[in-house]
Design an enzyme around this catalytic site. Structure first.
Site, PDB file in Angstrom:
ATOM      1  N   TYR A 148      82.584  22.844  36.553  1.00  0.00           N
ATOM      2  CA  TYR A 148      81.138  22.950  36.331  1.00  0.00           C
ATOM      3  C   TYR A 148      80.777  24.418  36.174  1.00  0.00           C
ATOM      4  O   TYR A 148      81.155  25.252  36.997  1.00  0.00           O
ATOM      5  CB  TYR A 148      80.353  22.346  37.504  1.00  0.00           C
ATOM      6  N   ASP A 243      84.735  32.062  36.294  1.00  0.00           N
ATOM      7  CA  ASP A 243      83.433  31.680  36.828  1.00  0.00           C
ATOM      8  C   ASP A 243      83.559  31.662  38.346  1.00  0.00           C
ATOM      9  O   ASP A 243      84.017  30.692  38.937  1.00  0.00           O
ATOM     10  CB  ASP A 243      83.024  30.306  36.288  1.00  0.00           C
ATOM     11  N   LYS A 271      75.137  32.636  43.529  1.00  0.00           N
ATOM     12  CA  LYS A 271      75.167  32.150  44.909  1.00  0.00           C
ATOM     13  C   LYS A 271      75.192  33.284  45.950  1.00  0.00           C
ATOM     14  O   LYS A 271      74.163  33.895  46.178  1.00  0.00           O
ATOM     15  CB  LYS A 271      76.291  31.132  45.059  1.00  0.00           C
TER      16      LYS A 271
HETATM   17  C1  LIG Z   1      76.579  26.657  41.030  1.00  0.00           C
HETATM   18  C2  LIG Z   1      77.500  26.995  39.920  1.00  0.00           C
HETATM   19  C3  LIG Z   1      77.029  27.376  38.646  1.00  0.00           C
HETATM   20  C4  LIG Z   1      75.582  27.294  38.271  1.00  0.00           C
HETATM   21  O1  LIG Z   1      74.782  28.157  38.993  1.00  0.00           O
HETATM   22  P1  LIG Z   1      73.200  27.875  39.054  1.00  0.00           P
HETATM   23  O2  LIG Z   1      72.668  29.045  39.797  1.00  0.00           O
HETATM   24  O3  LIG Z   1      73.029  26.564  39.749  1.00  0.00           O
HETATM   25  O4  LIG Z   1      72.718  27.825  37.643  1.00  0.00           O
HETATM   26  C5  LIG Z   1      77.948  27.785  37.705  1.00  0.00           C
HETATM   27  N1  LIG Z   1      79.261  27.823  37.977  1.00  0.00           N
HETATM   28  C6  LIG Z   1      79.751  27.459  39.177  1.00  0.00           C
HETATM   29  C7  LIG Z   1      81.220  27.550  39.432  1.00  0.00           C
HETATM   30  C8  LIG Z   1      78.898  27.015  40.176  1.00  0.00           C
HETATM   31  O5  LIG Z   1      79.400  26.615  41.349  1.00  0.00           O
END
Ligand SMILES: *Cc1c(COP(=O)(O)O)cnc(C)c1O
Length: 433
Positions: A148, A243, A271
């Site tokens: 994701y 990511d 995050k």
């Molecule tokens: C949470 C997450 C996202 C998206 O971040 P948002 O701030 O919710 O848009 C993208 N990549 C990873 C790996 C994530 O855990």
């Protein structure tokens, strides 16, 4: 059978919310769809604990889905926010704190020469991919099945197993023209990566991957997998994008790249770096980052990017962390808890697979180890539902989906750890009854 797990006030507010907010939530996973469909409506958080509107208290291992490395309402983070807010909430102009945060990030991540701040992880990954296309002059991207990377059109694609397939979107409203720019390859399958590069290598702008998967449940990379990705992307002139929105400053100071020693071209963060405020970032090699406007031809902008309050919260959060020692300590304490839960599962005869890295953890109710999305999806969903429901009933707030990672914070005490293990004893017994 699913049961409602929450009190009357949560139920009332949630039902009224559903009339004005689609599904009653501003992000789908909050809806407890697999756990009775009515979530606790939260009133406040303090350290490792949440209180809902009915006054029920929960020991929190969701931590806002990752950002809260130091728990809720840490006094130093709250103070930093208050001080910043009193000086003005937004300027749309450079501030010194942006430089300070950029320096902290670039020092912690050796792969990062330059960085740009944005507001969400979605924005970070979306922008990193645009930049990768600009820098390579190519169109295709590769992602892993079950990975994701936020909800931008090109990344809402996960279909395909065994062999790499051209993606079809998981969401209504995403045109096939976007989805077809994305190739989906199984996680942890080095041969499939070799094959997809052999077939499409000249057109691949970038491979984007969570170096530790955290959105199919927590699934670590197989030995050598990330090294292979580095080699094969380099061979074909494609960029490697880590990511680390979830893993960054969560599994280690910097990110998982500091543990595995594989150097990506670009990294996405989010995050934890915002400490609970809307803040994310993408950065990497200077020659690539210099392609961004106003220096280069690749456009990306944001009215609230580098927002003073978000940056202050992020800086306070990272200063509290200090460095790698914090993660070493968190991992030791977290391992005691997860081993304790695994021990209760074993006693009850519940097959339990768990992983811990730094302050991130995950578990599956599964006889066999989970290594990719199909094996995650093959875990025992019914016994997971009973286990998770009983944990929540016992006051332990775990993610309401079997495909989510869990987190730990410096606010969790040894008493909290024992509380969670005790709750797990009951939950494991219920799941095997
Ligand atoms: C949470 C997450 C996202 C998206 O971040 P948002 O701030 O919710 O848009 C993208 N990549 C990873 C790996 C994530 O855990």
């Amino acid at each position: 059978m699913t049961q409602i797990l929450v009190g009357p006030r949560s139920q009332d507010i949630f039902k009224r919310s559903a009339e004005r907010i689609p599904g009653g939530v501003n992000s789908p996973v909050r809806a407890w769809a697999r756990l009775g469909g009515i979530p606790a409506v939260i009133r406040s958080g303090d350290g490792a604990w949440l209180t809902d509107v009915d006054g029920m208290r929960y020991l929190d291992f969701v931590l806002s889905w990752g950002p809260l490395l130091h728990g809720h309402a840490h006094p130093e983070v709250v103070q930093a926010i208050q001080i910043a807010a009193a000086d003005g909430t937004s300027f749309g102009a450079p501030i010194q704190a942006e430089l300070e945060l950029a320096e902290v990030l670039c020092q912690a991540l050796p792969s990062m020469d330059m960085v740009r701040l944005v507001n969400s992880g979605t924005e970070a990954t979306m922008s990193a991919l645009r930049l990768a296309r600009a820098a390579t002059g190519r169109d295709l991207i590769i992602k892993c099945d079950g990975g994701y990377h936020g909800h931008s059109d090109q990344l809402l694609v996960a279909a395909g197993s065994g062999v790499a397939t051209f993606g079809h979107s998981d969401s209504a409203g995403v045109s096939d023209a976007f989805a077809q720019q994305t190739l989906v390859v199984p996680y942890n399958d080095a041969q499939a990566m070799t094959d997809v590069f052999a077939a499409h290598g000249d057109n691949i702008a970038a491979l984007i991957i969570e170096p530790v998967a955290g959105n199919m449940g927590m699934v670590p990379p197989a030995p050598g997998f990330l090294e292979h990705l580095r080699t094969v992307t380099e061979q074909h002139g494609a960029l490697l994008i880590f990511d680390e929105v979830m893993t960054g400053f969560r599994v280690a100071w910097g990110g998982y790249q500091n543990i595995c020693g594989v150097t990506p071209d670009l990294t996405c963060l989010g995050k934890v770096i915002g400490g609970g405020m809307p803040l994310a970032a993408y950065g990497g090699r200077a020659d690539i980052m210099k392609q961004l406007a106003p220096q280069g031809p690749c456009y990306q902008a944001g009215t609230l990017s580098g927002n003073p309050i978000a940056v202050a919260a992020g800086l306070a959060n990272l200063r509290l962390t200090g460095g790698q020692a914090c993660y070493d300590d968190l991992e030791i304490r977290l391992r005691r808890m997860v081993d304790g839960i695994a021990c209760e599962a074993k006693k009850a005869g519940l097959p339990f697979q768990s992983t811990v890295i730094g302050s991130m953890w995950g578990y599956f109710i599964s006889e066999t180890p989970v290594t990719d999305f199909p094996s995650a999806a093959a875990a025992d969903m019914e016994r997971w539902r009973i286990f998770c429901s009983e944990m929540i009933r016992g006051g332990v707030y775990l993610a309401c989906s079997p495909f989510e990672a869990a987190f730990f914070s410096t606010a969790h005490t040894d008493e909290d750890i024992d509380f969670a293990i005790n709750a797990a004893a009951t939950a494991c017994a219920a799941a095997t009854a």
